[in-house]
Design a protein around this motif. Sequence first.
Motif, PDB file in Angstrom:
ATOM      1  N   GLY A   1       6.281  -9.425   0.097  1.00 30.76           N
ATOM      2  CA  GLY A   1       6.135  -8.523   1.236  1.00 30.76           C
ATOM      3  C   GLY A   1       6.783  -7.178   1.001  1.00 30.76           C
ATOM      4  N   CYS A   2       7.944  -7.160   0.335  1.00 30.11           N
ATOM      5  CA  CYS A   2       8.614  -5.898   0.027  1.00 30.11           C
ATOM      6  C   CYS A   2       7.782  -5.049  -0.939  1.00 30.11           C
ATOM      7  CB  CYS A   2       9.993  -6.167  -0.574  1.00 30.11           C
ATOM      8  SG  CYS A   2      11.184  -6.860   0.598  1.00 30.11           S
ATOM      9  N   VAL A   3       7.225  -5.691  -1.954  1.00 32.01           N
ATOM     10  CA  VAL A   3       6.376  -4.972  -2.912  1.00 32.01           C
ATOM     11  C   VAL A   3       5.157  -4.395  -2.200  1.00 32.01           C
ATOM     12  CG1 VAL A   3       4.841  -5.291  -4.903  1.00 32.01           C
ATOM     13  CG2 VAL A   3       7.143  -6.277  -4.938  1.00 32.01           C
ATOM     14  N   PHE A   4       4.571  -5.180  -1.304  1.00 28.15           N
ATOM     15  CA  PHE A   4       3.392  -4.702  -0.577  1.00 28.15           C
ATOM     16  C   PHE A   4       3.733  -3.507   0.316  1.00 28.15           C
ATOM     17  CE2 PHE A   4       0.800  -4.982   3.364  1.00 28.15           C
ATOM     18  CZ  PHE A   4      -0.407  -4.598   2.807  1.00 28.15           C
ATOM     19  N   SER A   5       4.859  -3.565   1.007  1.00 25.41           N
ATOM     20  CA  SER A   5       5.230  -2.455   1.897  1.00 25.41           C
ATOM     21  C   SER A   5       5.468  -1.178   1.104  1.00 25.41           C
ATOM     22  CB  SER A   5       6.475  -2.824   2.706  1.00 25.41           C
ATOM     23  OG  SER A   5       7.588  -3.057   1.852  1.00 25.41           O
ATOM     24  N   GLN A   6       6.103  -1.300  -0.080  1.00 30.54           N
ATOM     25  CA  GLN A   6       6.335  -0.120  -0.909  1.00 30.54           C
ATOM     26  C   GLN A   6       5.017   0.398  -1.487  1.00 30.54           C
ATOM     27  OE1 GLN A   6       9.352   1.458  -1.332  1.00 30.54           O
ATOM     28  NE2 GLN A   6       8.062   3.035  -2.257  1.00 30.54           N
ATOM     29  N   ALA A   7       4.103  -0.499  -1.835  1.00 28.70           N
ATOM     30  CA  ALA A   7       2.798  -0.079  -2.341  1.00 28.70           C
ATOM     31  C   ALA A   7       2.013   0.660  -1.262  1.00 28.70           C
ATOM     32  CB  ALA A   7       2.017  -1.295  -2.825  1.00 28.70           C
ATOM     33  N   CYS A   8       2.125   0.183  -0.019  1.00 30.10           N
ATOM     34  CA  CYS A   8       1.454   0.874   1.091  1.00 30.10           C
ATOM     35  C   CYS A   8       1.982   2.294   1.253  1.00 30.10           C
ATOM     36  CB  CYS A   8       1.651   0.093   2.387  1.00 30.10           C
ATOM     37  SG  CYS A   8       0.704  -1.437   2.477  1.00 30.10           S
ATOM     38  N   LEU A   9       3.285   2.452   1.118  1.00 34.64           N
ATOM     39  CA  LEU A   9       3.869   3.789   1.220  1.00 34.64           C
ATOM     40  C   LEU A   9       3.359   4.677   0.093  1.00 34.64           C
ATOM     41  CD1 LEU A   9       5.920   5.587   2.722  1.00 34.64           C
ATOM     42  CD2 LEU A   9       7.649   4.806   1.082  1.00 34.64           C
ATOM     43  N   SER A  10       3.239   4.126  -1.107  1.00 36.72           N
ATOM     44  CA  SER A  10       2.728   4.899  -2.241  1.00 36.72           C
ATOM     45  C   SER A  10       1.275   5.310  -2.041  1.00 36.72           C
ATOM     46  CB  SER A  10       2.861   4.083  -3.532  1.00 36.72           C
ATOM     47  OG  SER A  10       4.214   3.762  -3.801  1.00 36.72           O
ATOM     48  N   LEU A  11       0.527   4.485  -1.275  1.00 32.46           N
ATOM     49  CA  LEU A  11      -0.868   4.820  -0.987  1.00 32.46           C
ATOM     50  C   LEU A  11      -0.995   5.881   0.102  1.00 32.46           C
ATOM     51  CD1 LEU A  11      -2.486   1.253  -1.020  1.00 32.46           C
ATOM     52  CD2 LEU A  11      -2.755   3.032  -2.753  1.00 32.46           C
ATOM     53  N   GLY A  12       0.132   6.231   0.730  1.00 36.13           N
ATOM     54  CA  GLY A  12       0.101   7.262   1.759  1.00 36.13           C
ATOM     55  C   GLY A  12      -0.058   6.739   3.169  1.00 36.13           C
ATOM     56  N   ILE A  13       0.216   5.457   3.400  1.00 38.76           N
ATOM     57  CA  ILE A  13       0.111   4.880   4.745  1.00 38.76           C
ATOM     58  C   ILE A  13       1.340   5.258   5.554  1.00 38.76           C
ATOM     59  CG2 ILE A  13       0.035   2.717   6.045  1.00 38.76           C
ATOM     60  CD1 ILE A  13      -1.599   1.530   3.780  1.00 38.76           C
ATOM     61  N   ASP A  14       1.118   5.773   6.770  1.00 41.44           N
ATOM     62  CA  ASP A  14       2.194   6.204   7.662  1.00 41.44           C
ATOM     63  C   ASP A  14       2.554   5.051   8.590  1.00 41.44           C
ATOM     64  OD1 ASP A  14       4.009   7.497   9.224  1.00 41.44           O
ATOM     65  OD2 ASP A  14       2.556   8.833  10.216  1.00 41.44           O
ATOM     66  N   PHE A  15       3.717   4.419   8.353  1.00 42.44           N
ATOM     67  CA  PHE A  15       4.129   3.292   9.187  1.00 42.44           C
ATOM     68  C   PHE A  15       4.540   3.722  10.587  1.00 42.44           C
ATOM     69  CE2 PHE A  15       5.330   1.748   4.824  1.00 42.44           C
ATOM     70  CZ  PHE A  15       4.296   0.836   4.723  1.00 42.44           C
ATOM     71  N   ASN A  16       4.926   4.974  10.746  1.00 44.31           N
ATOM     72  CA  ASN A  16       5.379   5.457  12.052  1.00 44.31           C
ATOM     73  C   ASN A  16       4.230   5.862  12.968  1.00 44.31           C
ATOM     74  OD1 ASN A  16       8.296   5.301  11.750  1.00 44.31           O
ATOM     75  ND2 ASN A  16       8.053   6.898  10.197  1.00 44.31           N
ATOM     76  N   SER A  17       3.018   5.727  12.472  1.00 42.15           N
ATOM     77  CA  SER A  17       1.866   6.057  13.309  1.00 42.15           C
ATOM     78  C   SER A  17       1.792   5.104  14.495  1.00 42.15           C
ATOM     79  CB  SER A  17       0.578   5.969  12.484  1.00 42.15           C
ATOM     80  OG  SER A  17      -0.549   6.092  13.318  1.00 42.15           O
ATOM     81  N   GLN A  18       1.487   5.653  15.651  1.00 42.40           N
ATOM     82  CA  GLN A  18       1.406   4.826  16.854  1.00 42.40           C
ATOM     83  C   GLN A  18       0.276   3.813  16.756  1.00 42.40           C
ATOM     84  OE1 GLN A  18       1.090   7.430  20.218  1.00 42.40           O
ATOM     85  NE2 GLN A  18       3.249   8.071  20.124  1.00 42.40           N
ATOM     86  N   ALA A  19      -0.729   4.127  15.992  1.00 46.64           N
ATOM     87  CA  ALA A  19      -1.884   3.235  15.848  1.00 46.64           C
ATOM     88  C   ALA A  19      -1.829   2.466  14.535  1.00 46.64           C
ATOM     89  CB  ALA A  19      -3.177   4.025  15.946  1.00 46.64           C
ATOM     90  N   LEU A  20      -0.609   2.055  14.112  1.00 49.12           N
ATOM     91  CA  LEU A  20      -0.468   1.344  12.847  1.00 49.12           C
ATOM     92  C   LEU A  20      -1.219   0.016  12.903  1.00 49.12           C
ATOM     93  CD1 LEU A  20       0.812   0.979  10.044  1.00 49.12           C
ATOM     94  CD2 LEU A  20       2.789  -0.071  11.173  1.00 49.12           C
ATOM     95  N   ASN A  21      -2.202  -0.129  12.038  1.00 45.74           N
ATOM     96  CA  ASN A  21      -2.973  -1.364  11.927  1.00 45.74           C
ATOM     97  C   ASN A  21      -3.431  -1.476  10.477  1.00 45.74           C
ATOM     98  OD1 ASN A  21      -4.819  -3.502  11.981  1.00 45.74           O
ATOM     99  ND2 ASN A  21      -5.444  -3.030  14.081  1.00 45.74           N
ATOM    100  N   LEU A  22      -2.682  -2.247   9.703  1.00 42.20           N
ATOM    101  CA  LEU A  22      -2.962  -2.332   8.276  1.00 42.20           C
ATOM    102  C   LEU A  22      -4.338  -2.934   7.994  1.00 42.20           C
ATOM    103  CD1 LEU A  22       0.537  -3.543   6.998  1.00 42.20           C
ATOM    104  CD2 LEU A  22      -0.408  -1.232   6.943  1.00 42.20           C
TER     105      LEU A  22
END
Length: 697
Positions: free
Chosen positions: A464-485
């Motif tokens: 899960g940690c690797v996935f979350s860091q990979a998402c950040l590298s892809l440019g996904i904004d976790f602070n977005s109000q409409a966060l839906n992976l």
Amino acid sequence: MKAYNLVRALIRANAQTRAPTSQPTRSLCSSSAAEVALKNVTKSNFEPALAELRCHVREADFVAIDLEMTGVTSAPWRETFEFDRPDIQYLKVKDSADKFAVVQFGVCPFRWDSHSHSFVAHPHNFYIFPRQEIAGDGLSYEFQCQTSSLEFLAKYQFDFNACIYEGISYLSRSQEEEALKRLDLVVYKDDFPDSLLNLKNGLDKELVKMADILFVERMKNIVAEWRAGLLGERNRRPELQGSWSGTNQKFQTTFFKMRPALVLNGSSSHQLKLIKLVTEKHFKDLAYVNVTDETSGPQPLIVYTDSATDKDLLKEEVKSCRRKEAEKKIKAAIGFRHVIDLLSSERKLIVGHNCFLDLAHIYKKFVGPLPSTAEEYVSAVQKYFPHIIDTKVLLNLDNVLSIMMKGSTSLSKAFGLLCPPIAPRTGLTDKPRVKVDVQVDDQRFSNWNSGAKHEAGYDAFMTGCVFSQACLSLGIDFNSQALNLLHSEKLHKFINHLYLSWVNGDIIDLNTGKIDGEFSGSTIVKRRRAKPVFSDMVLLWGLPEKLKAEHIRECLRKAFGVNSVANFYRLDETAVFVHFSKAELVSEFLDWKDRLEREKDPISVLHPLSKILEGGCVGAARYEMYKEVCSSSVSEVMFSDQVEAVGINDFDCKKECKENVSPDCQDQKKMTPGTSVGSTDDQLLNSFYPFQAQMSK
């Protein structure tokens, strides 16, 4: 050579380890960091842990999983090779999931906390064991163990005692359905199936021993006095006086469904059988029933009924009680599958690392038998887990991430490289990082070191940690109000794409069941050799032990030319694949094998292939025969033994080979114009060394 043992070997090997202990938590930290606990779950704390996990999963943005198994391959030739076709790869995964057990299951929900701008992880480490919980199903669960896998688990301090003694059992959906179907047999069966037959033949025929005769007479008096007491018959026969008073400790009066009943304590099954016969023959208003008490278990009773209608109603009530009790036992035996049902029903994004085998185990253990083809399997698994991401695929197919990983995408390396907040002494310190907090029970920690690698709960956390860091590298904004992976455009092309085989780099699309190796900008595993052409391959088994690979190559090149063999793959000590340079040579080889085995003349001995075929025990077939062998549930250690166990003989192979000969190859076998029938010997001699013969001409 690896040894392959049943679970009994595991239990024997574990006999000298420490006594079973209950450890609901385990530290993930070194002494220099905060004491963070991984939640260990066994059958003793499963119910509260499951209730807690339900809340975490419902609130999660994704759930990471990982499994620990008792083995991977049931035989050396069952390993995945670069010459394995995708359908063969699936069959080998299926064999592994069918034969080995899952002993530890890691589940780690991740939830984004917008206030602390971090993910909150809840790592759970479940010990599971396929214990038989439903009595009378006639099956004792068995699974195989691979010694190298057990050594691997022991190396990382796996608690075998906790697994065997405290592991959570389970029923798959298909097992539950089968158990419910068997309920009618359990509910409506007679406690003593031959009692009616005995009644027809007369009770006296059942009484052979003097002890049985005396017991029956005594019970007849006891039951008669008890019945007379219920009906208020004061003028009882003298011989009944006192017979009840001396037995009130063993036979007591109670009530069942508002009817007076006599409790039959301390009687053997044979005695109960005699009591039932006595009751049915001599007392028409009494009924023998066997009910289940919630505290004391099975309880035999003699129940008084007012009429024949009331007696029939009593029997129906007893059957209803039995059914409810049996259904309750089945529901209780579901066990760990409740976790799988939770993950399935919540339809969350499931994240694993190189997880195709993990999913196959999940389906086999908690859903039902695996389908025979990959296409059928992916269609079935999509019904339960529609959204899956393989972090190994993600790390290899994204250009930026693949460059960061520098060629190796193992979970431990990816975790150390991409997640420096958790592993602060390594990683890319100049890159943006995702903060991950760990919460177990009511404690939450932000600063802690890495824990027990290759423990399922911790590996799920790392995934899960690797996935979350990979998402950040892809440019996904976790602070977005409409966060839906699930609906992220940047993740869309990676969802439901899993490595069917890391060895081959084959990626299967779970949406279609097809191999998708043409990802734009992807970094696929580089092959050491050209991709095999399966129609150009011949499988040989039962080879002489003294025959080395170079000797086989030399014989084939002498027979068919220097460039006739493109590649050579060894399956195990007894079998090899020969990859010819063209399909025509496959038919030519098989024809020559058949011919040389038929013609035992001195000239045939001079043919180069005679060295390979020495002894007459060598089998040969096209690639499709390999699939037939792999699809068998049998797993002999050596491939040649496997072929024999499956029941494939050389006659079947020759028949199959002739059916697969192409028209072009058949034309090549026809004699050219001008060739006389009498020139067979010359043709044979020239064909021994066709390459040299062409050079001389």
